[in-house]
Design a protein around this motif. Structure first.
Motif, PDB file in Angstrom:
ATOM      1  N   PHE A 125       5.131  -4.790 -10.161  1.00 21.07           N
ATOM      2  CA  PHE A 125       5.000  -3.963 -11.225  1.00 21.07           C
ATOM      3  C   PHE A 125       3.968  -2.601 -11.808  1.00 21.07           C
ATOM      4  O   PHE A 125       3.408  -2.575 -12.848  1.00 21.07           O
ATOM      5  CB  PHE A 125       5.520  -4.288 -12.455  1.00 21.07           C
ATOM      6  N   GLN A 126       2.681  -3.291 -10.972  1.00 19.71           N
ATOM      7  CA  GLN A 126       1.847  -3.293 -11.486  1.00 19.71           C
ATOM      8  C   GLN A 126       1.138  -1.642 -11.590  1.00 19.71           C
ATOM      9  O   GLN A 126       0.123  -1.521 -12.656  1.00 19.71           O
ATOM     10  CB  GLN A 126       0.743  -3.385 -10.292  1.00 19.71           C
ATOM     11  N   VAL A 127       1.325  -0.750 -10.578  1.00 22.48           N
ATOM     12  CA  VAL A 127       1.513   0.115 -11.263  1.00 22.48           C
ATOM     13  C   VAL A 127       1.644   1.029 -11.926  1.00 22.48           C
ATOM     14  O   VAL A 127       1.415   1.826 -13.051  1.00 22.48           O
ATOM     15  CB  VAL A 127       1.232   1.075  -9.944  1.00 22.48           C
ATOM     16  N   TYR A 128       3.565   1.036 -12.473  1.00 19.83           N
ATOM     17  CA  TYR A 128       3.993   2.029 -13.251  1.00 19.83           C
ATOM     18  C   TYR A 128       3.694   1.175 -14.745  1.00 19.83           C
ATOM     19  O   TYR A 128       3.329   1.219 -15.333  1.00 19.83           O
ATOM     20  CB  TYR A 128       5.356   1.203 -13.580  1.00 19.83           C
ATOM     21  N   SER A 129       3.922  -0.674 -14.964  1.00 15.84           N
ATOM     22  CA  SER A 129       2.883  -0.946 -16.185  1.00 15.84           C
ATOM     23  C   SER A 129       1.362  -0.679 -16.553  1.00 15.84           C
ATOM     24  O   SER A 129       1.320  -0.637 -17.577  1.00 15.84           O
ATOM     25  CB  SER A 129       2.621  -2.567 -16.254  1.00 15.84           C
ATOM     26  N   GLY A 130       0.749  -0.211 -15.140  1.00 11.26           N
ATOM     27  CA  GLY A 130      -0.288   0.506 -15.700  1.00 11.26           C
ATOM     28  C   GLY A 130      -0.269   1.496 -16.762  1.00 11.26           C
ATOM     29  O   GLY A 130      -0.681   2.181 -17.527  1.00 11.26           O
ATOM     30  N   THR A 131       0.865   2.052 -15.546  1.00  8.75           N
ATOM     31  CA  THR A 131       0.582   3.713 -16.790  1.00  8.75           C
ATOM     32  C   THR A 131       0.814   4.038 -17.756  1.00  8.75           C
ATOM     33  O   THR A 131       1.060   4.508 -18.368  1.00  8.75           O
ATOM     34  CB  THR A 131       1.687   4.878 -15.811  1.00  8.75           C
ATOM     35  N   LYS A 132       2.359   2.931 -18.168  1.00 13.61           N
ATOM     36  CA  LYS A 132       2.625   1.990 -19.404  1.00 13.61           C
ATOM     37  C   LYS A 132       1.317   1.986 -20.592  1.00 13.61           C
ATOM     38  O   LYS A 132       1.796   2.393 -21.505  1.00 13.61           O
ATOM     39  CB  LYS A 132       4.574   2.143 -19.260  1.00 13.61           C
ATOM     40  N   ALA A 133       0.822   1.405 -19.606  1.00 11.14           N
ATOM     41  CA  ALA A 133      -0.197   0.657 -20.797  1.00 11.14           C
ATOM     42  C   ALA A 133      -1.044   1.602 -21.453  1.00 11.14           C
ATOM     43  O   ALA A 133      -1.366   1.197 -22.246  1.00 11.14           O
ATOM     44  CB  ALA A 133      -1.330  -0.527 -19.959  1.00 11.14           C
ATOM     45  N   TYR A 134      -1.771   2.741 -20.323  1.00  7.55           N
ATOM     46  CA  TYR A 134      -2.129   3.821 -20.427  1.00  7.55           C
ATOM     47  C   TYR A 134      -1.774   4.743 -21.772  1.00  7.55           C
ATOM     48  O   TYR A 134      -2.088   4.934 -22.433  1.00  7.55           O
ATOM     49  CB  TYR A 134      -2.194   4.448 -19.528  1.00  7.55           C
ATOM     50  N   LEU A 152       0.891  -1.401  -0.027  1.00  6.90           N
ATOM     51  CA  LEU A 152      -0.337  -0.217   0.062  1.00  6.90           C
ATOM     52  C   LEU A 152       0.752   1.083   0.032  1.00  6.90           C
ATOM     53  O   LEU A 152       1.025   2.024   0.687  1.00  6.90           O
ATOM     54  CB  LEU A 152      -0.801  -0.209   1.266  1.00  6.90           C
ATOM     55  N   ARG A 153       1.809   0.908  -0.854  1.00  8.72           N
ATOM     56  CA  ARG A 153       2.875   2.194  -1.030  1.00  8.72           C
ATOM     57  C   ARG A 153       2.059   3.801  -2.130  1.00  8.72           C
ATOM     58  O   ARG A 153       2.115   3.896  -3.443  1.00  8.72           O
ATOM     59  CB  ARG A 153       4.675   1.988  -1.670  1.00  8.72           C
ATOM     60  N   LEU A 154       0.793   3.738  -0.579  1.00  7.74           N
ATOM     61  CA  LEU A 154       0.175   4.865  -1.843  1.00  7.74           C
ATOM     62  C   LEU A 154       1.340   6.278  -2.833  1.00  7.74           C
ATOM     63  O   LEU A 154       0.335   6.862  -3.688  1.00  7.74           O
ATOM     64  CB  LEU A 154      -1.223   5.435  -0.578  1.00  7.74           C
ATOM     65  N   ASP A 155       2.259   6.300  -1.570  1.00  9.52           N
ATOM     66  CA  ASP A 155       2.370   8.037  -3.080  1.00  9.52           C
ATOM     67  C   ASP A 155       2.916   7.488  -3.763  1.00  9.52           C
ATOM     68  O   ASP A 155       3.087   8.461  -4.281  1.00  9.52           O
ATOM     69  CB  ASP A 155       3.958   8.176  -1.333  1.00  9.52           C
ATOM     70  N   ASP A 156       3.512   6.234  -3.602  1.00 11.58           N
ATOM     71  CA  ASP A 156       4.443   5.529  -4.735  1.00 11.58           C
ATOM     72  C   ASP A 156       3.563   5.641  -5.778  1.00 11.58           C
ATOM     73  O   ASP A 156       3.854   6.023  -7.145  1.00 11.58           O
ATOM     74  CB  ASP A 156       5.154   4.913  -4.676  1.00 11.58           C
ATOM     75  N   TRP A 157       2.166   5.394  -5.863  1.00  9.76           N
ATOM     76  CA  TRP A 157       1.351   4.890  -6.555  1.00  9.76           C
ATOM     77  C   TRP A 157       1.224   6.316  -7.439  1.00  9.76           C
ATOM     78  O   TRP A 157       0.795   6.123  -8.396  1.00  9.76           O
ATOM     79  CB  TRP A 157       0.492   4.477  -6.550  1.00  9.76           C
TER      80      TRP A 157
END
Length: 259
Positions: A163-172, A109-114
């Motif tokens: 890598f879920q959030v990083y990968s999600g931003t790049k998929a976007y 739950l690293r919310l700030d990193d997300w």
């Protein structure tokens, strides 16, 4: 040094904007575009890095302008676009490259990193598009090449734990580009993504997850990974293609990288 694909000054007369230009792929691309004849505006938060980059470009005979800006600040990006148009001319090549990578298990739950990744990798990209798209469409209407190139990643399609959030931003970014081409291609604005694999830059320095750090360090130690200049040369090649040619989505990997 990587082999160069281009010779001469095929980008003479063009005005390029590079975000995330204070290091790595952004800095290397700005230098290469300037070498090929473009007037280049370099954007990032670290003013000292930008000024050093501009000095390097000018020492080599190129033209560059340092524009310190946080791309997550919409008003600041719009002000930067106006300044660039006034001092260098209307931009017709935008390399939308600023980004950050944090890696962690979802239950941490690293919310700030997300949020930081979403702010920079998604909102920052949209702010750049909002500020510079009118310049690109105007260039296209004038019969000139117009390029919007964004940095995605192979993480957009690879399934990697943590890598879920990083990968999600790049998929976007990758899918946004496909959608933008439907609207902007008929306007003669070329829209493209470049999706690098492992590049030896400072981006992994933000990663403090031991598993991800070990994965990246292993690749850098074990194989001949990409250099920032390799990606820069590819971006330049995309921009130097004939106006009717849109290299829409290029994945660039180290030959030996399997994951």
């Amino acid at each position: 040094m990587p082999a160069t694909l281009l010779t001469g000054t095929p980008l003479t007369g063009r005005v390029a904007v590079v975000s995330g230009a204070s290091s790595g792929i952004g800095a290397a691309t700005a230098q290469r575009l300037a070498e090929l004849g473009a007037r280049v505006a370099v954007l990032a938060r670290r003013k000292d890095r930008l000024e050093a980059l501009v000095e390097t470009v000018r020492a080599a005979g190129g033209t560059a302008l340092a524009v310190p800006v946080d791309v997550t600040d919409r008003d600041a990006v719009h002000a930067a676009a106006a300044r660039i148009a006034d001092q260098l001319g209307r931009p017709d090549l935008v390399f939308n490259n600023a980004g950050v990578q944090h890696v962690s298990g979802i239950e941490e739950l690293r919310l700030d990193d997300w949020q930081r990744q979403i702010d920079l990798n998604v909102t920052g990209v949209m702010n750049m598009i909002g500020a510079f798209l009118p310049h690109l469409t105007a260039a296209a209407d004038d019969g000139r090449p117009a390029d919007l190139i964004s940095t995605s990643s192979i993480a957009a399609t690879r399934i990697l734990a943590k890598f879920q959030v990083y990968s999600g931003t790049k998929a976007y970014i990758s899918h946004l580009t496909r959608l933008l081409r439907v609207e902007l291609g008929p306007r003669n604005v070329r829209v493209a993504t470049i999706e690098p694999g492992m590049v030896d830059t400072e981006l992994p320095d933000h990663v403090d997850d031991p598993d991800a750090s070990a994965l990246m360090a292993g690749l850098i130690n074990d194989i001949d990974v990409l250099r920032a200049a390799d990606v820069a040369e590819t971006v330049a090649f995309m921009a130097a293609a004939p106006r009717h040619v849109n290299l829409t989505e290029i994945t660039i990997l180290p030959t030996a990288q399997a994951i």
